[in-house]
Design an enzyme around this catalytic site. Sequence first.
Site, PDB file in Angstrom:
ATOM      1  NE  ARG A   5      -1.343   2.339   3.007  1.00 41.82           N
ATOM      2  CZ  ARG A   5      -0.341   2.880   3.255  1.00 41.82           C
ATOM      3  NH1 ARG A   5      -0.327   4.470   2.735  1.00 41.82           N
ATOM      4  NH2 ARG A   5       0.011   3.212   4.128  1.00 41.82           N
ATOM      5  CG  ASP A   6       2.980   4.549   2.765  1.00 37.20           C
ATOM      6  OD1 ASP A   6       3.084   4.694   2.717  1.00 37.20           O
ATOM      7  OD2 ASP A   6       3.022   4.693   4.468  1.00 37.20           O
TER       8      ASP A   6
ATOM      9  CG  HIS B  90       7.658   7.617   5.325  1.00 35.34           C
ATOM     10  ND1 HIS B  90       7.368   7.355   4.223  1.00 35.34           N
ATOM     11  CD2 HIS B  90       6.733   7.844   5.991  1.00 35.34           C
ATOM     12  CE1 HIS B  90       5.790   6.677   4.256  1.00 35.34           C
ATOM     13  NE2 HIS B  90       5.267   6.915   5.917  1.00 35.34           N
TER      14      HIS B  90
ATOM     15  CB  CYS C  79       3.482   9.938   1.327  1.00 36.22           C
ATOM     16  SG  CYS C  79       0.959  11.264   1.019  1.00 36.22           S
TER      17      CYS C  79
ATOM     18  CG  ASN D 261       7.031   3.734   4.896  1.00 35.38           C
ATOM     19  OD1 ASN D 261       6.916   3.905   3.149  1.00 35.38           O
ATOM     20  ND2 ASN D 261       6.111   3.552   5.367  1.00 35.38           N
TER      21      ASN D 261
END
Length: 320
Positions: A29-30, A224, A255, A264
């Site tokens: 996801r991220d 992050h 992001c 991250n």
Amino acid sequence: MTTPEPALPMVVPAEGLPARVRIHEVGARDGLQNEKATVPTAVKAEFVRRLADAGLTTIEATSFVHPKWVPQLADAEQLFPLVRDLPGVHLPVLVPNDRGLDRALALGAGRIAVFASATESFAKANLNRTVDEALAMFAPVVEKARARNVHVRGYLSMCFGDPWEGAVPVPQVVRVCRALLDLGCDELSLGDTIGVATPGHVRALLAALNEQHIPTSALGVHFHDTYGQALSNTLAALQHGVTTVDASAGGLGGCPYAKSATGNLATEDLVWMLQGLGIDTGVDLGRLTATSVWMAGQLGRPSPSRTVKALGGTTQPHKE
Ligand code: HMG
Ligand code: MG
């Protein structure tokens, strides 16, 4: 004579740390949400399967957000059914509003995450809302999810600094944490979206939350690694009693609505440290590294993770 490379760290426990850490894996996801080139749905599904096979048990799968806002995750409806039956794995998905919740529930999602901001600038950029308007948007989402026994995580972004507003006062962060818990979130994840936190700041925020009767057991950390502080910040959080740590396989991430957000904390770097400390994660570092090397091949560039470089370096793609 050549010295053999260690495939695992020597285990030397340290005092005052938890025996076990739950890794909340956000690579799918991220990690992927910021990728410009569309990653095929089948590759994402294979990524999630490989992460599960490496022993990760909480794998954030995708987001049910507006597809125009995060085009990379526009295939959530196609992806989720491909992975939802993985045994023993929780697959939380991001949901910003009622519409997103309905999409997630229709596919049988058992865990969701709403995502708030500690700052007005990021709330506007990420959700097109003020901080309080976003909380009002989440209220019926959390209520409906909990009525259906769906576990709710509340992310809070910009806990340590904001690219538009600079320093973020601790009380401002505490206020939104309190509000998310009051909405009914089961756990919170404290996001250092742009990676500016340092360990003293992490300790100060955790202590301030405890002072407001927010227990450490309800808190996860989400670092992050922009300034290379993610592991030191994690250690500070572990020393404070945090046992849920977010990380992204291979250090993928960023992001799309915060330009200065880079990757991250890499799951491999985290697992290397935790294994060395004798902290159980259930993750097989070799399999995880092989997964990130494979994913680097799919994306056409090497993983930024130091551990992936050390363990899988020569097999990683070398050029973008
Ligand atoms: P908006 O433009 O204000 O939307 O965006 P709206 O509520 O005005 O609705 C406009 C249209 O979008 C409507 O359609 C809705 O139905 C539709 P129309 O009636 O015009 O045809 N719509 C949707 N369609 C599909 N799925 C939905 C949905 N919602 C509305 N869920 C909105 C508001 C919240 C939707 C938008 O801002 C959005 O999707 N934002 C998501 C941004 C995002 O995903 N950012 C990345 C995740 S956060 C992050 O990475 C940080 C984190 O990692 C922690 C950290 O590091 O700090 C978690
Ligand atoms: Mg993030």
